[in-house]
Enzyme design. Sequence first.
Site, PDB file in Angstrom:
ATOM      1  N   LEU A  20       0.763  -1.255   0.141  1.00  0.00           N
ATOM      2  CA  LEU A  20       0.008   0.123  -0.030  1.00  0.00           C
ATOM      3  C   LEU A  20       0.814   1.336   0.114  1.00  0.00           C
ATOM      4  CD1 LEU A  20      -2.619  -1.233   2.550  1.00  0.00           C
ATOM      5  CD2 LEU A  20      -3.025  -0.576   0.093  1.00  0.00           C
ATOM      6  N   ARG A  22       5.252   3.167   1.169  1.00  0.00           N
ATOM      7  CA  ARG A  22       6.381   2.779   1.866  1.00  0.00           C
ATOM      8  C   ARG A  22       6.786   3.780   2.939  1.00  0.00           C
ATOM      9  NH1 ARG A  22      10.958   0.668  -0.164  1.00  0.00           N
ATOM     10  NH2 ARG A  22      12.168   2.713   0.574  1.00  0.00           N
ATOM     11  N   GLY A  23       6.900   3.305   4.235  1.00  0.00           N
ATOM     12  CA  GLY A  23       7.338   4.276   5.179  1.00  0.00           C
ATOM     13  C   GLY A  23       8.593   4.442   5.498  1.00  0.00           C
ATOM     14  N   PHE A  25      10.490   3.064   8.058  1.00  0.00           N
ATOM     15  CA  PHE A  25      10.838   1.823   8.745  1.00  0.00           C
ATOM     16  C   PHE A  25      10.340   0.649   7.892  1.00  0.00           C
ATOM     17  CE2 PHE A  25      12.889   4.354  11.664  1.00  0.00           C
ATOM     18  CZ  PHE A  25      11.973   5.420  12.147  1.00  0.00           C
ATOM     19  N   GLY A  26       9.880   0.753   6.732  1.00  0.00           N
ATOM     20  CA  GLY A  26       9.574  -0.641   6.218  1.00  0.00           C
ATOM     21  C   GLY A  26       8.128  -0.086   5.400  1.00  0.00           C
ATOM     22  N   HIS A  27       7.480  -1.412   4.949  1.00  0.00           N
ATOM     23  CA  HIS A  27       6.155  -1.248   3.704  1.00  0.00           C
ATOM     24  C   HIS A  27       5.067  -1.625   4.908  1.00  0.00           C
ATOM     25  CE1 HIS A  27       9.674  -1.940   1.140  1.00  0.00           C
ATOM     26  NE2 HIS A  27       8.860  -1.526   0.299  1.00  0.00           N
ATOM     27  N   VAL A  28       3.935  -1.069   4.006  1.00  0.00           N
ATOM     28  CA  VAL A  28       2.490  -1.363   4.655  1.00  0.00           C
ATOM     29  C   VAL A  28       1.806  -2.313   3.377  1.00  0.00           C
ATOM     30  CG1 VAL A  28       0.409  -0.519   5.342  1.00  0.00           C
ATOM     31  CG2 VAL A  28       2.508   0.708   5.961  1.00  0.00           C
ATOM     32  N   ASP A 137       1.183  15.782  15.838  1.00  0.00           N
ATOM     33  CA  ASP A 137       1.645  15.770  14.138  1.00  0.00           C
ATOM     34  C   ASP A 137       0.377  15.630  13.596  1.00  0.00           C
ATOM     35  OD1 ASP A 137       3.876  13.378  12.572  1.00  0.00           O
ATOM     36  OD2 ASP A 137       3.627  15.393  12.560  1.00  0.00           O
TER      37      ASP A 137
HETATM   38  N1  LIG Z   1      -4.136   1.862   7.376  1.00  0.00           N
HETATM   39  C1  LIG Z   1      -3.676   2.110   6.044  1.00  0.00           C
HETATM   40  N2  LIG Z   1      -4.604   2.028   5.004  1.00  0.00           N
HETATM   41  C2  LIG Z   1      -4.009   2.504   3.762  1.00  0.00           C
HETATM   42  N3  LIG Z   1      -2.891   2.749   3.432  1.00  0.00           N
HETATM   43  C3  LIG Z   1      -2.011   3.128   4.289  1.00  0.00           C
HETATM   44  C4  LIG Z   1      -2.433   2.580   5.590  1.00  0.00           C
HETATM   45  N4  LIG Z   1      -1.157   2.813   6.576  1.00  0.00           N
HETATM   46  C5  LIG Z   1      -0.195   3.186   5.597  1.00  0.00           C
HETATM   47  N5  LIG Z   1      -0.666   3.417   4.282  1.00  0.00           N
HETATM   48  C6  LIG Z   1       0.117   3.676   3.344  1.00  0.00           C
HETATM   49  O1  LIG Z   1       1.596   3.564   3.360  1.00  0.00           O
HETATM   50  C7  LIG Z   1       2.239   4.629   3.320  1.00  0.00           C
HETATM   51  C8  LIG Z   1       3.176   4.843   4.514  1.00  0.00           C
HETATM   52  O2  LIG Z   1       2.670   4.468   5.637  1.00  0.00           O
HETATM   53  P1  LIG Z   1       3.063   5.065   7.183  1.00  0.00           P
HETATM   54  O3  LIG Z   1       3.079   6.703   6.698  1.00  0.00           O
HETATM   55  O4  LIG Z   1       1.951   4.890   8.275  1.00  0.00           O
HETATM   56  O5  LIG Z   1       4.410   4.686   7.245  1.00  0.00           O
HETATM   57  P2  LIG Z   1       5.580   5.619   7.842  1.00  0.00           P
HETATM   58  O6  LIG Z   1       5.862   7.095   7.033  1.00  0.00           O
HETATM   59  O7  LIG Z   1       6.927   4.965   8.037  1.00  0.00           O
HETATM   60  O8  LIG Z   1       5.000   6.055   9.279  1.00  0.00           O
HETATM   61  P3  LIG Z   1       5.395   7.536   9.756  1.00  0.00           P
HETATM   62  O9  LIG Z   1       4.549   8.519   8.975  1.00  0.00           O
HETATM   63  O10 LIG Z   1       4.959   7.658  11.313  1.00  0.00           O
HETATM   64  O11 LIG Z   1       6.630   7.962   9.955  1.00  0.00           O
HETATM   65  C9  LIG Z   1       1.167   5.898   3.684  1.00  0.00           C
HETATM   66  O12 LIG Z   1       1.904   6.942   3.005  1.00  0.00           O
HETATM   67  C10 LIG Z   1      -0.024   5.068   3.057  1.00  0.00           C
HETATM   68  O13 LIG Z   1      -0.065   5.568   1.514  1.00  0.00           O
END
Ligand SMILES: Nc1ncnc2c1ncn2[C@@H]1O[C@H](COP(=O)(O)OP(=O)(O)OP(=O)(O)O)[C@@H](O)[C@H]1O
Length: 273
Positions: A20, A22-23, A25-28, A137
Amino acid sequence: KVSTVEKRWTLNDFDIGKPLGRGKFGHVYLAREKKSNHIVALKVLFKSQLKQSQVEHQLRREVEIQSHLRHPNILRLYGYFYDQTRVYLILEYAAKGELYKELQKCKYFSERRAATYIASLARALIYLHGKHVIHRDIKPENLLIGVQGELKIADFGWSVHTFNRRRTMCGTLDYLPPEMVESVEHDASVDIWSLGILCYEFLYGVPPFEAKEHSDTYRRIIKVDLKFPPKPLVASAAKDLISQMLVKESSRRLPLHKLLEHPWIVQNADPSG
Ligand SMILES: Nc1ncnc2c1ncn2[C@@H]1O[C@H](COP(=O)(O)OP(=O)(O)OP(=O)(O)O)[C@@H](O)[C@H]1O
Ligand SMILES: O=C(O)c1cc(-c2cccc(F)c2)nc2ccccc12
Ligand SMILES: [Mg+2]
């Protein structure tokens, strides 16, 4: 229905689907819990990177806080588990993705859409603050969109439980370390400021104090150098609301329950949110 946090989850409980996003620290990934067929978002974080960035305590706090929250405009965290190398967060799936992409696509939102989003976020923040949690945030990147187009506050990585005032008021601050004194400093009204920034950005497409250099943005923020461009045309009621939220003195910012009674919100927000 995905059960509560007590259950011990493993990767075998899920079929993994498309990535879905990339964050840091890893993927979603999109995932389906096998027994319930419930669709979730599985956020996979690498322990090595969490250690490297020294954010383990922040992640535990994020999980602890978010797993206990139940609100239609707050992304659910159903549970977590970890193996040798990774930590997995089982999150509510936000089917319509990220708000900031929607904002980039539309450039800016209509007054009805902006007011509906702001009202639903205000209700979520009232709920959060009622639990002595501040998000700290609130920004478009941390807002996701549910299947019915409703907003979901995500990413509680920076949220904190505020100390009840008795503990900090009567207890001397002298022995508190900087990080505790710092969080005593700012209270829930930081989220009201951020909501005001969001309201401006929803209507104009850019945040109010944007500047080329960080130092300029910093200067504009502390001066509250708030200007409303002539384009797009925005109702004076909206400018009035924003001006009542972007106030330097935190105790004088418009309280969230008053925001919900503001004429611009009452006239433009869709009650269902
Ligand atoms: N619950 C969700 N449903 C749909 N898409 C999601 C969800 N969580 C994350 N994503 C997708 O994954 C991407 C990365 O997730 P997220 O932003 O949580 O990671 P991250 O950037 O490491 O976290 P943070 O923003 O706390 O550093 C998001 O930009 C979004 O596109
Ligand atoms: O190996 C562990 O015990 C471990 C557990 C957790 C953890 C435990 C509960 C909730 C949560 F979100 C994360 N996070 C980690 C981060 C880096 C390295 C190891 C760990
Ligand atoms: Mg992110």
